[in-house]
Design a protein around this motif. Structure first.
Motif, PDB file in Angstrom:
ATOM      1  N   GLN A 284      -2.902   0.995  12.800  1.00 16.58           N
ATOM      2  CA  GLN A 284      -4.207   1.647  12.829  1.00 16.58           C
ATOM      3  C   GLN A 284      -4.321   2.755  11.787  1.00 16.58           C
ATOM      4  OE1 GLN A 284      -4.964   2.959  16.825  1.00 16.58           O
ATOM      5  NE2 GLN A 284      -4.937   0.885  17.691  1.00 16.58           N
ATOM      6  N   LEU A 285      -3.944   2.412  10.563  1.00 15.30           N
ATOM      7  CA  LEU A 285      -4.095   3.362   9.467  1.00 15.30           C
ATOM      8  C   LEU A 285      -5.568   3.514   9.119  1.00 15.30           C
ATOM      9  CD1 LEU A 285      -1.209   2.354   7.029  1.00 15.30           C
ATOM     10  CD2 LEU A 285      -1.207   4.147   8.749  1.00 15.30           C
ATOM     11  N   PRO A 286      -5.977   4.679   8.704  1.00 14.38           N
ATOM     12  CA  PRO A 286      -7.383   4.865   8.313  1.00 14.38           C
ATOM     13  C   PRO A 286      -7.721   4.028   7.086  1.00 14.38           C
ATOM     14  CG  PRO A 286      -6.087   6.816   7.803  1.00 14.38           C
ATOM     15  CD  PRO A 286      -5.213   5.939   8.629  1.00 14.38           C
ATOM     16  N   GLN A 287      -9.009   3.784   6.907  1.00 18.14           N
ATOM     17  CA  GLN A 287      -9.458   2.901   5.834  1.00 18.14           C
ATOM     18  C   GLN A 287      -9.111   3.450   4.462  1.00 18.14           C
ATOM     19  OE1 GLN A 287     -10.628  -0.047   6.455  1.00 18.14           O
ATOM     20  NE2 GLN A 287     -10.866  -0.582   4.306  1.00 18.14           N
ATOM     21  N   GLU A 288      -9.125   4.761   4.315  1.00 18.19           N
ATOM     22  CA  GLU A 288      -8.793   5.353   3.020  1.00 18.19           C
ATOM     23  C   GLU A 288      -7.362   5.050   2.624  1.00 18.19           C
ATOM     24  OE1 GLU A 288      -8.626   9.754   0.865  1.00 18.19           O
ATOM     25  OE2 GLU A 288      -9.239   9.560   2.981  1.00 18.19           O
ATOM     26  N   LEU A 289      -6.435   5.183   3.585  1.00 19.44           N
ATOM     27  CA  LEU A 289      -5.036   4.880   3.286  1.00 19.44           C
ATOM     28  C   LEU A 289      -4.845   3.392   3.015  1.00 19.44           C
ATOM     29  CD1 LEU A 289      -3.110   7.125   5.845  1.00 19.44           C
ATOM     30  CD2 LEU A 289      -3.437   7.504   3.398  1.00 19.44           C
ATOM     31  N   ARG A 290      -5.559   2.564   3.723  1.00 21.18           N
ATOM     32  CA  ARG A 290      -5.447   1.128   3.477  1.00 21.18           C
ATOM     33  C   ARG A 290      -5.881   0.765   2.058  1.00 21.18           C
ATOM     34  NH1 ARG A 290      -7.742  -1.890   8.970  1.00 21.18           N
ATOM     35  NH2 ARG A 290      -6.504  -0.689  10.493  1.00 21.18           N
ATOM     36  N   GLU A 291      -6.973   1.354   1.617  1.00 22.03           N
ATOM     37  CA  GLU A 291      -7.446   1.065   0.272  1.00 22.03           C
ATOM     38  C   GLU A 291      -6.453   1.542  -0.780  1.00 22.03           C
ATOM     39  OE1 GLU A 291      -9.925  -0.724  -0.627  1.00 22.03           O
ATOM     40  OE2 GLU A 291     -10.566  -1.089   1.441  1.00 22.03           O
ATOM     41  N   ARG A 292      -5.833   2.687  -0.540  1.00 21.69           N
ATOM     42  CA  ARG A 292      -4.845   3.186  -1.492  1.00 21.69           C
ATOM     43  C   ARG A 292      -3.623   2.271  -1.560  1.00 21.69           C
ATOM     44  NH1 ARG A 292      -3.676   9.324  -0.167  1.00 21.69           N
ATOM     45  NH2 ARG A 292      -2.166   8.930  -1.854  1.00 21.69           N
ATOM     46  N   VAL A 293      -3.178   1.777  -0.407  1.00 21.86           N
ATOM     47  CA  VAL A 293      -2.037   0.852  -0.390  1.00 21.86           C
ATOM     48  C   VAL A 293      -2.395  -0.445  -1.101  1.00 21.86           C
ATOM     49  CG1 VAL A 293      -0.541  -0.527   1.093  1.00 21.86           C
ATOM     50  CG2 VAL A 293      -1.028   1.844   1.685  1.00 21.86           C
ATOM     51  N   LYS A 294      -3.583  -0.969  -0.869  1.00 20.13           N
ATOM     52  CA  LYS A 294      -4.001  -2.211  -1.526  1.00 20.13           C
ATOM     53  C   LYS A 294      -4.073  -2.036  -3.041  1.00 20.13           C
ATOM     54  CE  LYS A 294      -6.712  -4.016   2.361  1.00 20.13           C
ATOM     55  NZ  LYS A 294      -8.063  -4.406   2.831  1.00 20.13           N
ATOM     56  N   ARG A 295      -4.598  -0.903  -3.484  1.00 17.42           N
ATOM     57  CA  ARG A 295      -4.678  -0.663  -4.929  1.00 17.42           C
ATOM     58  C   ARG A 295      -3.299  -0.596  -5.556  1.00 17.42           C
ATOM     59  NH1 ARG A 295      -8.776   3.184  -3.686  1.00 17.42           N
ATOM     60  NH2 ARG A 295      -7.268   4.871  -4.072  1.00 17.42           N
ATOM     61  N   PHE A 296      -2.343   0.033  -4.862  1.00 18.82           N
ATOM     62  CA  PHE A 296      -0.996   0.129  -5.427  1.00 18.82           C
ATOM     63  C   PHE A 296      -0.331  -1.242  -5.506  1.00 18.82           C
ATOM     64  CE2 PHE A 296       3.596   0.497  -4.765  1.00 18.82           C
ATOM     65  CZ  PHE A 296       3.931   1.234  -5.882  1.00 18.82           C
ATOM     66  N   VAL A 297      -0.441  -2.041  -4.450  1.00 17.70           N
ATOM     67  CA  VAL A 297       0.169  -3.376  -4.457  1.00 17.70           C
ATOM     68  C   VAL A 297      -0.446  -4.237  -5.547  1.00 17.70           C
ATOM     69  CG1 VAL A 297       0.501  -5.474  -3.101  1.00 17.70           C
ATOM     70  CG2 VAL A 297       0.792  -3.246  -2.018  1.00 17.70           C
TER      71      VAL A 297
END
Length: 709
Positions: A421-434
């Motif tokens: 249940q990570l917040p959407q902001e952190l999810r977007e940052r992880v996706k951008r890095f991958v």
């Protein structure tokens, strides 16, 4: 009894250790020559010949290492020509054809134009097989008893090479190189003019197929030799898939050519059987020569006009009693009577279709050889599909295996973020890095790849990758080559997406970062000081984490704290120099302690620049306040002096000398408070000036003891 002298014994033992020669040819029953020498006799110098292998011997220039570039290129050339030869040999099956006339049909034994073209191509391919035999006689081999450790020892003696080759693979290579089909086509068949067409086709097919076996066999050892030398047959996955598909097409070519030849044979069998049945019933005897186009001129017109052989063997007529089985389609479509290209591509399609379907669409008759041919197609299709198509699938999967691994990793990452249940902001940052890491590296772990290489090779690769980029950094451009090599060897790539914090103010600094592409924002509040904020932009050629350099040059153990917060404004590619690596470089290379590098470091260090700017700003403010106070004091003194001067001029006529001295004392008394207040303000301003700049001066090591300029 007279014995050997000490010198003779030492000489004898030395020769025995160097080379042991025997009287007989069999090693088990042979005795060393030195045992036949009687005591007291002189050593026979000519009895033990010395064999020396000089690198300048003429024969050694023509002995090839199996792993050399010349042999690797030749193996690829021979493999290519061998595959082409496998395509050429079945073309002999298309020399025969059926000619349909108005009244009669016959078998044409030879297509002269096709025979000449196939013979030329086949002779060129045979030349490469002969060259292959020559290279085999001049290719060194690894002694089996020397493979205990490493690659082994090469045997360069041409006699041993020839002896080993004659015992192993020579006769297979010779059988593959003999021009047997040319001999049959140009000498045997034209010489036997009374041989019927069916026997001609059978003889030619047997010769071609018998020689086809050793030619096909040579492909697989050659592939294994290329794999031993280079690791793979082809350099790319697509080429490997094409190679296996080519082998599948070769099998389809052979099956199609055999199908074409068997179709003509089946048609000839029908004609012969019907010719025997109607012999004498049509008013004229039916002779087997009439079925050969070479004897078309001697055909009896009476028989040609009255015979029913060709009508009874018409495959297009479903009412006939003869069952053509799987060959009916080729006879119905006229594939055996058309030109070469049409019948070749039809046969190739037929072979490819039935190999792919394992012969499921074939409707065979009860003819034994026809049924056996169908069984062969089914078995060969299963084997080729399991091996060649399986390898082809493996090669094609290897093209996308990294992409599939990245897709699975991305899916697992998204599921984990959703589960936690990570917040959407952190999810977007992880996706951008991958996503950014995939575009930059394509899924290759560069660090583990380099760690598996030898140190010298890894150093050269790192120098090639990093040196030009590192020289863009002004701080590194002042270093000499040995120091740059040591730094390049320990640099690691660092990828950062937009919004990533490299380091925060107050956190321990673990690495220095040298920007190659992108922009970083470096800001500081001077430890949270109220009203203080400094921000700059770092671009390509700049660096951050410079506190780590002072830490590496000072004898301290704790990592320094960051004085700035560094954040990526866009995607940033950089090189990172870790703390332990920088400490190692600083301890091994004293050149890093030079004053020239010290000044360069101060000039480009953002921490030093901020401190210097604040220091200059504080000094300038003190100077401006000092100048303003001095100007106000001088203005006040000038007004007092003018008033006194005016008063003196008014009373000058009635003033005595005592009054004049009294006036001077009054002026001195007036100036004394002003001087006291000025000195007091100067002291207060001096004390206040010490507190103007709250920014601490950056730490630096003592370079005086290590001046290497």
């Amino acid at each position: 009894m007279v014995g050997f002298t000490r010198f003779e014994n030492e000489t004898l033992l030395t020769r025995e250790r160097t080379m042991r020669l025997y009287d007989g040819e069999k090693k088990s029953s042979a005795k060393p020559i030195y045992q036949s020498i009687k005591p007291g006799e002189a050593l026979p110098t000519k009895a033990i010949p010395e064999v020396t292998l000089d690198d300048n011997d003429p024969w050694k220039k023509w002995i090839f290492d199996p792993g050399s570039d010349v042999m690797i290129k030749w193996n690829h050339v021979f493999l290519t020509t061998g595959l082409i030869a496998l395509f050429i040999d079945p073309l002999y099956f298309y020399l025969s054809s059926i000619e349909n006339g108005d009244q009669i049909s016959c078998v044409k034994k030879m297509d002269w134009g096709l025979r000449l073209a196939v013979t030329i191509c086949r002779s060129i391919a045979d030349t490469f097989y002969l060259l292959h035999i020559f290279f085999k006689f001049r290719t060194a081999f690894i002694a089996p008893n020397s493979r205990v450790f490493g690659r082994g020892e090469l045997v360069m003696d041409p006699k041993q090479i020839a002896k080993r080759y004659l015992k192993t693979e020579f006769f297979i290579d010779l059988a593959a190189a003999l021009p047997l089909p040319q001999i049959v086509v140009w000498l045997v068949i034209p010489g036997a003019r009374h041989l019927n067409p069916q026997k001609n086709n059978t003889t030619l097919a047997l010769i071609v197929l018998i020689q086809y076996i050793p030619r096909l066999y040579l492909i697989f050892p050659m592939s294994q030799q290329i794999i031993k030398a280079t690791g793979v047959v082809t350099k790319t996955a697509w080429a490997g898939a094409a190679y296996n598909l080519l082998l599948y097409m070769i099998a389809s070519n052979v099956i199609g050519a055999a199908y074409y030849l068997l179709t003509i044979d089946r048609q000839t069998t029908c004609w012969k059987s019907e010719c025997r049945l109607e012999n004498g019933t049509s008013g004229a005897p039916c002779k087997m020569e009439y079925l050969d186009c070479d004897f078309i001129s001697v055909v009896d017109p009476t028989w040609a006009s009255n015979t029913s052989v060709f009508a009874t063997c018409n495959a297009s007529d479903d009412s006939i009693s003869f069952n053509f089985g799987i060959y009916q389609n080729a006879l119905t479509t006229g594939a055996v009577s058309t030109n070469f290209f049409r019948k070749y591509f039809y046969s190739l399609w037929w072979g490819l279709q039935n190999l792919s379907t394992f012969g499921q669409g074939l409707t065979s008759s009860t003819f034994v050889w026809e049924t056996s041919f169908c069984i062969l197609i089914a078995l060969l299709g299963l084997i080729l599909l399991a091996h060649l198509i399986g390898n082809m699938e493996t090669y094609l999967q290897s093209v996308t295996i990294k992409l599939e691994e990245w897709r699975l990793k991305r899916r697992d990452t998204e599921q984990w973020m959703k589960h936690r249940q990570l917040p959407q902001e952190l999810r977007e940052r992880v996706k951008r890095f991958v996503q950014y890491k995939w575009f930059a590296t394509r899924g290759v772990d560069e660090e583990s790849l380099l760690q598996d290489l030898p140190g010298d090779l890894r150093r050269d690769i790192q120098r090639h990758l990093c040196l030009d980029l590192v020289r863009r950094v002004p701080f590194f451009s002042q270093m000499d080559d040995p120091l740059l090599d040591a730094i390049c060897e320990r640099l690691v790539s660092s990828l950062n997406t937009e919004g990533t914090y490299i380091v925060r103010e107050g956190d321990p600094v673990t690495e220095m970062l040298f920007v190659i592409r992108g922009k970083l924002e470096s800001s500081t509040t001077n430890g949270g000081r109220t009203g203080f904020f400094n921000s700059i932009i770092l671009r390509a050629g700049d660096f951050c984490g410079e506190e780590l350099l002072s830490w590496a040059l000072l004898p301290t153990t704790n990592l320094p704290s960051s004085t700035r917060t560094v954040r990526a404004l866009v995607e940033v590619e950089a090189f990172a120099l870790r703390a332990e690596d920088l400490n190692f470089v600083a301890s091994q290379f004293r050149r890093l302690h030079s004053k020239k590098l010290q000044h360069t470091f101060r000039f480009y260090s953002q921490h030093w620049r901020t401190w210097a700017a604040c220091f200059i700003q504080a000094w300038w403010r003190r100077y401006k306040r000092k100048m303003s106070k001095s100007l106000s004091l001088s203005d006040s003194f000038s007004s007092k002096a003018e008033s006194l001067a005016t008063h003196e001029s008014e009373e000058e006529t009635g003033r005595s000398p005592s009054n004049s001295s009294h006036l001077e004392q009054n002026i001195g008394a007036i100036m004394l408070p002003f001087k006291f207040s000025t000195s007091t303000r100067k002291g207060a301003q001096r004390r206040k000036g010490l507190d103007i700049s709250k920014l601490r001066k950056p730490d630096e090591p003592d370079f005086s003891a290590h001046d290497y300029d």
